[in-house]
Design a protein around this motif. Structure first.
Motif, PDB file in Angstrom:
ATOM      1  N   GLY A  16       1.952  -7.157   3.485  1.00 49.11           N
ATOM      2  CA  GLY A  16       2.811  -7.587   4.579  1.00 49.11           C
ATOM      3  C   GLY A  16       2.713  -6.694   5.796  1.00 49.11           C
ATOM      4  N   SER A  17       3.548  -7.001   6.791  1.00 48.15           N
ATOM      5  CA  SER A  17       3.531  -6.275   8.059  1.00 48.15           C
ATOM      6  C   SER A  17       4.937  -5.866   8.468  1.00 48.15           C
ATOM      7  CB  SER A  17       2.930  -7.151   9.163  1.00 48.15           C
ATOM      8  OG  SER A  17       1.605  -7.510   8.889  1.00 48.15           O
ATOM      9  N   LEU A  18       5.012  -4.797   9.223  1.00 43.58           N
ATOM     10  CA  LEU A  18       6.248  -4.346   9.859  1.00 43.58           C
ATOM     11  C   LEU A  18       5.886  -3.764  11.213  1.00 43.58           C
ATOM     12  CD1 LEU A  18       8.219  -2.445   7.040  1.00 43.58           C
ATOM     13  CD2 LEU A  18       8.920  -4.567   8.169  1.00 43.58           C
ATOM     14  N   ARG A  19       6.836  -3.808  12.139  1.00 43.65           N
ATOM     15  CA  ARG A  19       6.668  -3.114  13.412  1.00 43.65           C
ATOM     16  C   ARG A  19       7.826  -2.163  13.616  1.00 43.65           C
ATOM     17  NH1 ARG A  19       6.217  -5.114  19.705  1.00 43.65           N
ATOM     18  NH2 ARG A  19       8.464  -5.430  19.471  1.00 43.65           N
ATOM     19  N   VAL A  63      -4.768   5.093   7.663  1.00 45.26           N
ATOM     20  CA  VAL A  63      -4.165   3.913   8.316  1.00 45.26           C
ATOM     21  C   VAL A  63      -5.074   3.271   9.351  1.00 45.26           C
ATOM     22  CG1 VAL A  63      -1.890   4.958   7.993  1.00 45.26           C
ATOM     23  CG2 VAL A  63      -3.012   5.098  10.227  1.00 45.26           C
ATOM     24  N   GLU A  64      -6.179   3.922   9.667  1.00 38.34           N
ATOM     25  CA  GLU A  64      -7.056   3.391  10.717  1.00 38.34           C
ATOM     26  C   GLU A  64      -7.541   1.996  10.350  1.00 38.34           C
ATOM     27  OE1 GLU A  64     -10.057   6.115  11.862  1.00 38.34           O
ATOM     28  OE2 GLU A  64     -10.188   5.240  13.865  1.00 38.34           O
ATOM     29  N   GLY A  65      -7.431   1.094  11.334  1.00 37.88           N
ATOM     30  CA  GLY A  65      -7.811  -0.287  11.087  1.00 37.88           C
ATOM     31  C   GLY A  65      -6.666  -1.162  10.608  1.00 37.88           C
ATOM     32  N   ARG A  66      -5.569  -0.541  10.198  1.00 38.68           N
ATOM     33  CA  ARG A  66      -4.413  -1.308   9.719  1.00 38.68           C
ATOM     34  C   ARG A  66      -3.201  -1.128  10.634  1.00 38.68           C
ATOM     35  NH1 ARG A  66      -2.064   0.029   4.993  1.00 38.68           N
ATOM     36  NH2 ARG A  66      -2.654   2.233   5.146  1.00 38.68           N
ATOM     37  N   PHE A  67      -3.050   0.047  11.214  1.00 40.44           N
ATOM     38  CA  PHE A  67      -1.910   0.368  12.066  1.00 40.44           C
ATOM     39  C   PHE A  67      -2.371   0.469  13.516  1.00 40.44           C
ATOM     40  CE2 PHE A  67       0.857   2.872   8.779  1.00 40.44           C
ATOM     41  CZ  PHE A  67       0.736   1.819   7.882  1.00 40.44           C
ATOM     42  N   THR A  68      -1.463   0.117  14.433  1.00 40.51           N
ATOM     43  CA  THR A  68      -1.736   0.230  15.858  1.00 40.51           C
ATOM     44  C   THR A  68      -0.542   0.861  16.555  1.00 40.51           C
ATOM     45  OG1 THR A  68      -3.107  -1.776  15.825  1.00 40.51           O
ATOM     46  CG2 THR A  68      -2.352  -0.997  17.973  1.00 40.51           C
ATOM     47  N   ILE A  69      -0.813   1.926  17.313  1.00 35.95           N
ATOM     48  CA  ILE A  69       0.238   2.590  18.081  1.00 35.95           C
ATOM     49  C   ILE A  69       0.156   2.128  19.527  1.00 35.95           C
ATOM     50  CG2 ILE A  69      -1.177   4.637  18.596  1.00 35.95           C
ATOM     51  CD1 ILE A  69       1.391   6.323  18.308  1.00 35.95           C
ATOM     52  N   SER A  70       1.309   1.949  20.148  1.00 32.88           N
ATOM     53  CA  SER A  70       1.331   1.520  21.547  1.00 32.88           C
ATOM     54  C   SER A  70       2.657   1.923  22.170  1.00 32.88           C
ATOM     55  CB  SER A  70       1.132   0.004  21.653  1.00 32.88           C
ATOM     56  OG  SER A  70       2.193  -0.690  21.029  1.00 32.88           O
ATOM     57  N   THR A  71       2.700   1.847  23.495  1.00 34.14           N
ATOM     58  CA  THR A  71       3.946   2.097  24.213  1.00 34.14           C
ATOM     59  C   THR A  71       4.152   0.988  25.238  1.00 34.14           C
ATOM     60  OG1 THR A  71       2.927   3.389  25.976  1.00 34.14           O
ATOM     61  CG2 THR A  71       3.624   4.593  24.021  1.00 34.14           C
ATOM     62  N   ASP A  72       5.373   0.871  25.736  1.00 36.42           N
ATOM     63  CA  ASP A  72       5.585  -0.022  26.864  1.00 36.42           C
ATOM     64  C   ASP A  72       5.147   0.711  28.133  1.00 36.42           C
ATOM     65  OD1 ASP A  72       9.201   0.407  27.284  1.00 36.42           O
ATOM     66  OD2 ASP A  72       7.557   1.828  27.262  1.00 36.42           O
ATOM     67  N   ILE A  73       5.182   0.034  29.270  1.00 38.18           N
ATOM     68  CA  ILE A  73       4.619   0.595  30.497  1.00 38.18           C
ATOM     69  C   ILE A  73       5.304   1.895  30.882  1.00 38.18           C
ATOM     70  CG2 ILE A  73       4.344   0.208  32.971  1.00 38.18           C
ATOM     71  CD1 ILE A  73       3.834  -2.727  32.346  1.00 38.18           C
ATOM     72  N   TYR A  79       5.761   2.061  19.774  1.00 40.72           N
ATOM     73  CA  TYR A  79       5.666   1.086  18.694  1.00 40.72           C
ATOM     74  C   TYR A  79       4.621   1.531  17.660  1.00 40.72           C
ATOM     75  CZ  TYR A  79       7.914  -1.945  22.156  1.00 40.72           C
ATOM     76  OH  TYR A  79       8.765  -2.470  23.096  1.00 40.72           O
ATOM     77  N   LEU A  80       4.819   1.053  16.458  1.00 45.34           N
ATOM     78  CA  LEU A  80       3.798   1.182  15.426  1.00 45.34           C
ATOM     79  C   LEU A  80       3.729  -0.152  14.688  1.00 45.34           C
ATOM     80  CD1 LEU A  80       1.752   3.143  14.109  1.00 45.34           C
ATOM     81  CD2 LEU A  80       3.477   3.548  12.335  1.00 45.34           C
ATOM     82  N   GLN A  81       2.667  -0.891  14.952  1.00 45.18           N
ATOM     83  CA  GLN A  81       2.435  -2.138  14.242  1.00 45.18           C
ATOM     84  C   GLN A  81       1.682  -1.818  12.960  1.00 45.18           C
ATOM     85  OE1 GLN A  81       3.403  -5.394  14.959  1.00 45.18           O
ATOM     86  NE2 GLN A  81       2.549  -5.855  12.936  1.00 45.18           N
ATOM     87  N   MET A  82       2.265  -2.185  11.836  1.00 42.80           N
ATOM     88  CA  MET A  82       1.685  -1.851  10.540  1.00 42.80           C
ATOM     89  C   MET A  82       1.331  -3.143   9.812  1.00 42.80           C
ATOM     90  SD  MET A  82       4.208   1.256   9.379  1.00 42.80           S
ATOM     91  CE  MET A  82       5.616   0.184   9.148  1.00 42.80           C
ATOM     92  N   ASN A  83       0.051  -3.326   9.572  1.00 46.62           N
ATOM     93  CA  ASN A  83      -0.439  -4.512   8.866  1.00 46.62           C
ATOM     94  C   ASN A  83      -1.075  -4.106   7.548  1.00 46.62           C
ATOM     95  OD1 ASN A  83       0.302  -6.116  11.103  1.00 46.62           O
ATOM     96  ND2 ASN A  83      -1.701  -5.794  12.064  1.00 46.62           N
ATOM     97  N   SER A  84      -1.270  -5.079   6.675  1.00 41.98           N
ATOM     98  CA  SER A  84      -1.906  -4.833   5.372  1.00 41.98           C
ATOM     99  C   SER A  84      -1.265  -3.657   4.668  1.00 41.98           C
ATOM    100  CB  SER A  84      -3.411  -4.595   5.554  1.00 41.98           C
ATOM    101  OG  SER A  84      -4.023  -5.699   6.190  1.00 41.98           O
ATOM    102  N   LEU A  85       0.032  -3.646   4.629  1.00 42.22           N
ATOM    103  CA  LEU A  85       0.754  -2.513   4.049  1.00 42.22           C
ATOM    104  C   LEU A  85       0.475  -2.387   2.563  1.00 42.22           C
ATOM    105  CD1 LEU A  85       4.027  -2.869   6.067  1.00 42.22           C
ATOM    106  CD2 LEU A  85       2.684  -0.774   5.896  1.00 42.22           C
ATOM    107  N   ARG A  86       0.459  -1.146   2.095  1.00 42.95           N
ATOM    108  CA  ARG A  86       0.181  -0.820   0.698  1.00 42.95           C
ATOM    109  C   ARG A  86       1.339  -0.007   0.137  1.00 42.95           C
ATOM    110  NH1 ARG A  86      -5.671   1.386   2.390  1.00 42.95           N
ATOM    111  NH2 ARG A  86      -4.523   3.365   2.319  1.00 42.95           N
ATOM    112  N   PRO A  87       1.500   0.022  -1.168  1.00 40.17           N
ATOM    113  CA  PRO A  87       2.585   0.824  -1.749  1.00 40.17           C
ATOM    114  C   PRO A  87       2.524   2.293  -1.353  1.00 40.17           C
ATOM    115  CG  PRO A  87       1.785  -0.725  -3.376  1.00 40.17           C
ATOM    116  CD  PRO A  87       0.876  -0.853  -2.173  1.00 40.17           C
ATOM    117  N   ASP A  88       1.328   2.839  -1.135  1.00 37.12           N
ATOM    118  CA  ASP A  88       1.254   4.255  -0.753  1.00 37.12           C
ATOM    119  C   ASP A  88       1.625   4.489   0.709  1.00 37.12           C
ATOM    120  OD1 ASP A  88      -2.406   4.626  -0.572  1.00 37.12           O
ATOM    121  OD2 ASP A  88      -1.040   3.207   0.364  1.00 37.12           O
TER     122      ASP A  88
END
Length: 125
Positions: A16-19, A63-73, A79-88
């Protein structure tokens, strides 16, 4: 002074994913670099992702390739967009801010002076 407040944590199944979001306020020069760290049960706090004023980004290998860090202007929200989350990935996640970007090791927690209170992320298998 810098104030940081995280939100967006929760429980999710593997895959799953979380932001996560981090509201930032205070001296903008003191938050030239911003980052996400995490600390799992019985583990040391580790850097996950970092970003500087120029948009340079660094990710941990785990986390490389699964998470993305960003900011607003205005860099008022991180933000931290987290995809393909794993139990670890289960951990308390912390937002951090610091006045400088260390090109050699931007995920070193020693360079971050301001910290949020954390938001829990739990990933079930």
């Amino acid at each position: 002074q810098v104030q940081l407040v995280e939100s967006g944590g929760g429980s999710v199944q593997a895959g799953g994913s979380l932001r996560l979001s981090c509201g930032a306020s205070g001296n903008i020069a003191s938050r030239s670099s911003m980052a996400w760290f995490r600390q799992g049960p019985g583990k040391e706090r580790e850097g996950v992702a970092a970003i500087d004023n120029n948009g340079n980004r660094r990710y941990s290998h785990s986390v490389e390739g699964r998470f993305t860090i960003s900011t607003d202007i205005g860099k008022n929200t991180l933000y931290l967009q987290m995809n393909s989350l794993r139990p670890d990935d289960t951990a308390m996640y912390y937002c951090a801010a610091g006045p400088a970007w260390d090109r050699r090791d931007p995920l070193n927690k020693d360079y971050y002076f301001y910290w949020g209170q954390g938001t829990q992320v739990t990933v079930s298998s």
